[in-house]
Design a protein around this motif. Sequence first.
Motif, PDB file in Angstrom:
ATOM      1  N   GLY A 135       0.819  -1.206   0.000  1.00  0.00           N
ATOM      2  CA  GLY A 135       0.000   0.000   0.000  1.00  0.00           C
ATOM      3  C   GLY A 135       0.849   1.250   0.000  1.00  0.00           C
ATOM      4  N   GLN A 136       0.224   2.371   0.245  1.00  0.00           N
ATOM      5  CA  GLN A 136       0.923   3.649   0.248  1.00  0.00           C
ATOM      6  C   GLN A 136       1.754   3.796   1.520  1.00  0.00           C
ATOM      7  N   ALA A 137       2.965   4.327   1.363  1.00  0.00           N
ATOM      8  CA  ALA A 137       3.859   4.519   2.505  1.00  0.00           C
ATOM      9  C   ALA A 137       3.196   5.383   3.567  1.00  0.00           C
ATOM     10  N   GLY A 138       3.345   4.967   4.817  1.00  0.00           N
ATOM     11  CA  GLY A 138       2.795   5.718   5.929  1.00  0.00           C
ATOM     12  C   GLY A 138       1.378   5.349   6.305  1.00  0.00           C
TER      13      GLY A 138
ATOM     14  N   MET B 222     -11.663  -2.564   4.708  1.00  0.00           N
ATOM     15  CA  MET B 222     -11.121  -1.624   3.733  1.00  0.00           C
ATOM     16  C   MET B 222     -10.507  -0.408   4.437  1.00  0.00           C
ATOM     17  N   THR B 223      -9.268  -0.111   4.067  1.00  0.00           N
ATOM     18  CA  THR B 223      -8.545   1.013   4.666  1.00  0.00           C
ATOM     19  C   THR B 223      -7.899   1.828   3.556  1.00  0.00           C
ATOM     20  N   ARG B 224      -8.069   3.115   3.601  1.00  0.00           N
ATOM     21  CA  ARG B 224      -7.496   3.988   2.578  1.00  0.00           C
ATOM     22  C   ARG B 224      -5.977   3.839   2.580  1.00  0.00           C
ATOM     23  N   GLY B 225      -5.398   3.523   1.426  1.00  0.00           N
ATOM     24  CA  GLY B 225      -3.958   3.345   1.300  1.00  0.00           C
ATOM     25  C   GLY B 225      -3.511   1.898   1.344  1.00  0.00           C
ATOM     26  N   TRP B 226      -4.405   0.999   1.792  1.00  0.00           N
ATOM     27  CA  TRP B 226      -4.097  -0.446   1.791  1.00  0.00           C
ATOM     28  C   TRP B 226      -4.593  -1.009   0.469  1.00  0.00           C
ATOM     29  N   GLN B 227      -3.647  -1.471  -0.362  1.00  0.00           N
ATOM     30  CA  GLN B 227      -3.990  -1.815  -1.732  1.00  0.00           C
ATOM     31  C   GLN B 227      -4.186  -3.314  -1.964  1.00  0.00           C
ATOM     32  N   SER B 228      -3.363  -4.144  -1.347  1.00  0.00           N
ATOM     33  CA  SER B 228      -3.499  -5.582  -1.600  1.00  0.00           C
ATOM     34  C   SER B 228      -2.893  -6.387  -0.453  1.00  0.00           C
TER      35      SER B 228
END
Length: 392
Positions: free
Chosen positions: A106-109, A164-170
């Motif tokens: 996912g996105q860093a941080g 589901m969490t914003r920034g968590w992709q897979s």
Amino acid sequence: MASPTAPTISATGITAPTYAQVLDYLKTTYRSIYGADTYLESDSQDGQFLGVIALAISDANASVIAAYNSFSPNTGQGAGLSSNVKINGIGRAVSTSSQADLTIIGQAGTVITQGVALDGNNNKWALPATVTIPPSGQVIVTATCSVTGAVSAGVGQINKISTMTRGWQSVSNASPASPGAPVETDAALRARQKTSTALPSRTVLDGTTGAVANVPGVTRYVTYDNDTSFTDLNGIPAHSMAIVVEGGDVSAIASAIAAKKGPGGGTYGTTSASVPDVYGMPITIRFFRPTYRTIGVAVSIKALSGYVTATGASIQQAVSDYVNQVAIGGGPSGTVEWADALTVANSVPNNSTFKLTSLTLWGPDGVGAPDIPLAFNHAASCTPASVALTVT
């Protein structure tokens, strides 16, 4: 002076007379009072009465011996053994859930709180309470199945995000899940207690192994040390250790290794985690998760008088249990041993009701010769259904 019927404690331990010896003493004493010609066989009232007394004394002696032995981890049982091992800072492992190492991308941080992933059967796998995705964009964490017991999940089967969490992709699992386990047996707890005594040892390797063994959830493990200047036959680089660990949390295992390994010594494996060392500096620790090798068994028996199908099922279960308890890497022999499987199959209850005519092991590479070799990071796996039984 102690009674001839009482237990005796000496430098070699505790002993007590047998039931027959106690009964013989009571008969001798009885005859010394009422006459040498007194009839005291088991078909007489007096003989039966002395037998009841002898049995009570013998049972009391057995209880005293059990209480004496309960103070040693080598001979203690049940609750007594659980109490003994506390002196080593460990406790009996309770029943556990399956665990799987998940790769979170996912996105860093991004901070994932109380995250949950799903497998193909919609089983829930709970991530650690808080997971922070590092600058690299991915992190490996250990998830725990919400269902207790041996829930299986093959490579790539845990691949759905439930919370589901914003920034968590897979999410995915690059290795199979480690199956959950029942309450730890006395034999397994004794073995772990023996290993745990290495925690304060002078040998760095023993101390590291003991620390890993003491991580909650760890069920099997093996340590390899390459202290040469060359890559060894297992592919372990020079001056490095490789630990193969089944069960337990990735970060907890890495922290245990970091806390005990010697300075300058490398770690080798396909699973890695960044943890602080004893000085608080981040270091990357590597180790292996076992690769499971499915073992099949073909057993042929000749049924004799008294044979029932339950005996055949006992053979299948016993052989399966043997294969599953073989040490990672196959132990000193490096194999799943045909002779041991044969012994186990012949040792089930009611073994006089059948004659074992043949037993064959086979693995991913074919039929054993007669043993099945295991690589240093391989663990044998077998179910009762994989034990094909032929009855004639």
